[in-house]
Design an enzyme around this catalytic site. Structure first.
Site, mmCIF file in Angstrom:
data_model
loop_
_atom_site.group_PDB
_atom_site.id
_atom_site.type_symbol
_atom_site.label_atom_id
_atom_site.label_comp_id
_atom_site.label_asym_id
_atom_site.label_seq_id
_atom_site.Cartn_x
_atom_site.Cartn_y
_atom_site.Cartn_z
ATOM 1 N N SER A 110 0.895 -1.259 -0.106
ATOM 2 C CA SER A 110 0.042 0.161 0.051
ATOM 3 C C SER A 110 0.893 1.085 0.034
ATOM 4 O O SER A 110 2.067 1.226 0.408
ATOM 5 C CB SER A 110 -0.989 0.219 1.341
ATOM 6 N N TYR A 151 -0.765 0.219 10.428
ATOM 7 C CA TYR A 151 -1.018 -0.569 8.969
ATOM 8 C C TYR A 151 -0.055 -0.287 8.099
ATOM 9 O O TYR A 151 0.619 -1.352 7.497
ATOM 10 C CB TYR A 151 -2.434 -0.020 8.427
ATOM 11 N N LYS A 192 2.728 -3.413 6.685
ATOM 12 C CA LYS A 192 2.925 -3.187 5.449
ATOM 13 C C LYS A 192 4.354 -3.435 4.867
ATOM 14 O O LYS A 192 5.124 -3.849 4.094
ATOM 15 C CB LYS A 192 1.896 -2.429 4.488
#
Lengths: 326, 326
Positions: B126, B150, B154
């Site tokens: 992402s 998050y 990632k």
């Protein structure tokens, strides 16, 4: 003030301990030292406070918890297995260099949730988080694409350090150390060992082997400066740092040829004559992928300092290792 | 050819499955699909091969092992909890987004050590691996300093993917997805939801709320292009990629004002009139920290393609969602 040092029996750990015993931490007295490593760290000479010297494998379950139960105010997290070993033993590298760090951070987080504990954590990272192709100088915003498992583990710990800091669980700062030169001791088998060997050995009249061309450029700092980074990181105001908690340290970019000319200025032609050139294509190829030098703009602005010349690096070695009492 | 898809019940997973059923993978027939998600993925409509649709929590111990026992040739690893949830539930975020990925990679490594197994692994990363301050455009060598857990998770998985690939345990490629626009379905509560809402809702005569100024610039791609990235990543030659296995995908950099003008060109003033401006300082401040756009030089050179205009993005939505059979 209670200070915990992991990897306390290593070269850098021992020097940090000696400096803390000698000077305290930013004028504050150190009342307790917890020193941990896989071998029992030496008891700190001349230390008047309480010292705990522990032999422990940080990757076993309850150790981190136990260390954090003592609520150290400052943690120097230096423990790691080296690059070659982490590459050869994949599982051990991840267990020691990544999982132990995460266990330590998790123990801190649980303590934070229990009573608001929030220590300063100084993490020893490495320029190995970078991987070729590398520009010169490497800017503070250059990406981390390590080419070793060691570098990968350090880069992951940097990300964890920043995230745990952002959540307020700890007050972390990651220090990307340059290659330490001149490393005291005896010649070791690390591929980068020659950078130190070609200076340290001739300074005491011994021969040394140089496996790479004089044109190889690399990024160095003295053990004295590396200790200085650690102390500054433990005491600086973090308000100005913001969420990007990992800093490429200042250092000295020099070619092997420049190292040799500095040796000539400090110790004369007879010292230089002790360097024997034995080109090694494998080591040369590895070196070509290593960091030639960093801008270190942020770290310099935040007050981290290092040597300006290889003459200074050699003189620091003479003062700290050859003239110091043993 | 046997293909495993984690997160198969999600928006992207369902679209990847539909495309594989329709077209195979680069002309090769797909004989088996293993689809896994926390809810049971739908059985793939029109698929003539063997389909296993499993409900499983990837963070429980034996699941990864079990999935890899089937030796899928290609793995699309799309499973993750979203940014807001990973931020609110620290432990769950690390368990699902990091530990599950590592379990999967470890299961693959053990299979590799047992019989030389080495699947292609396409990992959905992402643009959240980046964090402010961000330049525009963001170069391929810009550092990953995420500002969410998050994004941290990632970024860590990207590092693992590269290291496991470098060791030859798997053949990984990480795809940094732009914000998907127009996201089909109903308005959701994600802070970034409005980018899709202000187009999708007016296209079917419904009102939508715009919480930020027209000047906000962000980085978008259609679901159709996102599926295209996944398929290309699964089939491309990796020889040209080298050890840097994580790629910022191409996309379209546009301001909200440019989005709205594209809507006007495609659907007229009456559609634009359905956008209601309700400024929200919190969402605006968040948006200002998000990626304005990437150069994506490497990905484009490696054959990844995306839309050139928001008109194309809107038309892709009309073709794929509004004119397609349901």
């Amino acid at each position: 003030m209670h200070i915990l040092i992991t990897g306390a029996a290593g070269m850098l750990g021992r020097k940090v301990v000696a400096r803390l015993v000698r000077e305290g931490l930013a004028g504050r007295e150190v009342s307790a030292l917890t020193l941990v490593d896989v071998i029992v760290p030496d008891s700190p000479v001349g230390f008047l406070g309480h010292a705990d010297c522990l032999s422990a494998d940080l990757s076993t379950n309850s150790i981190a918890q136990q260390l954090i139960d003592g609520r150290p105010d400052v943690i120097f997290h230096l423990a790691a297995i080296v690059s070659g070993e982490a590459e050869a033993d994949f599982e051990k590298g991840y267990r020691i260099n990544l999982d132990s760090t995460r266990d330590l951070f998790e123990a801190i987080r649980h303590a934070h949730l229990a009573d608001g504990y929030r220590p300063r954590v100084v993490f020893a990272s490495s320029i190995a988080v970078m991987g070729a192709p590398l520009p010169y100088p490497i800017s503070d915003t250059f990406h981390t694409t390590p080419l070793t498992s060691y570098g990968t583990q350090k880069a992951i710990c940097e990300l964890l350090l920043a995230d745990y800091s952002r959540h307020g669980f700890l007050d972390g700062i990651g220090i990307r150390l340059p290659t330490i030169c001149i490393r005291p001791g005896t010649p070791n088998k690390a591929a980068s060992g020659f950078f130190s060997n070609i200076l340290r050995e001739p300074l005491v009249g011994k021969p040394a082997i140089l496996p790479v061309p004089d044109s190889i450029r690399h990024w160095h700092t003295s053990p004295r400066s590396a200790v200085g980074f650690m102390i500054h990181a433990a005491t600086m105001e973090l308000g100005a740092v913001g969420p990007q908690r990992n800093l490429s340290m200042p250092g000295l970019s020099a070619t092997v040829g420049e190292q040799i000319e500095a040796l000539r200025r400090v110790a004369g032609d007879s010292a230089v004559a002790l360097i024997r050139r034995e080109p090694d294509a494998t080591i040369t190829r590895m070196c070509e992928g290593w960091a030639p030098g960093f801008a270190a703009t942020r770290a310099r602005a935040l007050g981290f300092t290092a040597e300006d010349s290889f003459d200074q690096i050699i003189r620091a070695h003479i003062e700290d290792e050859l003239h110091a009492p043993h």
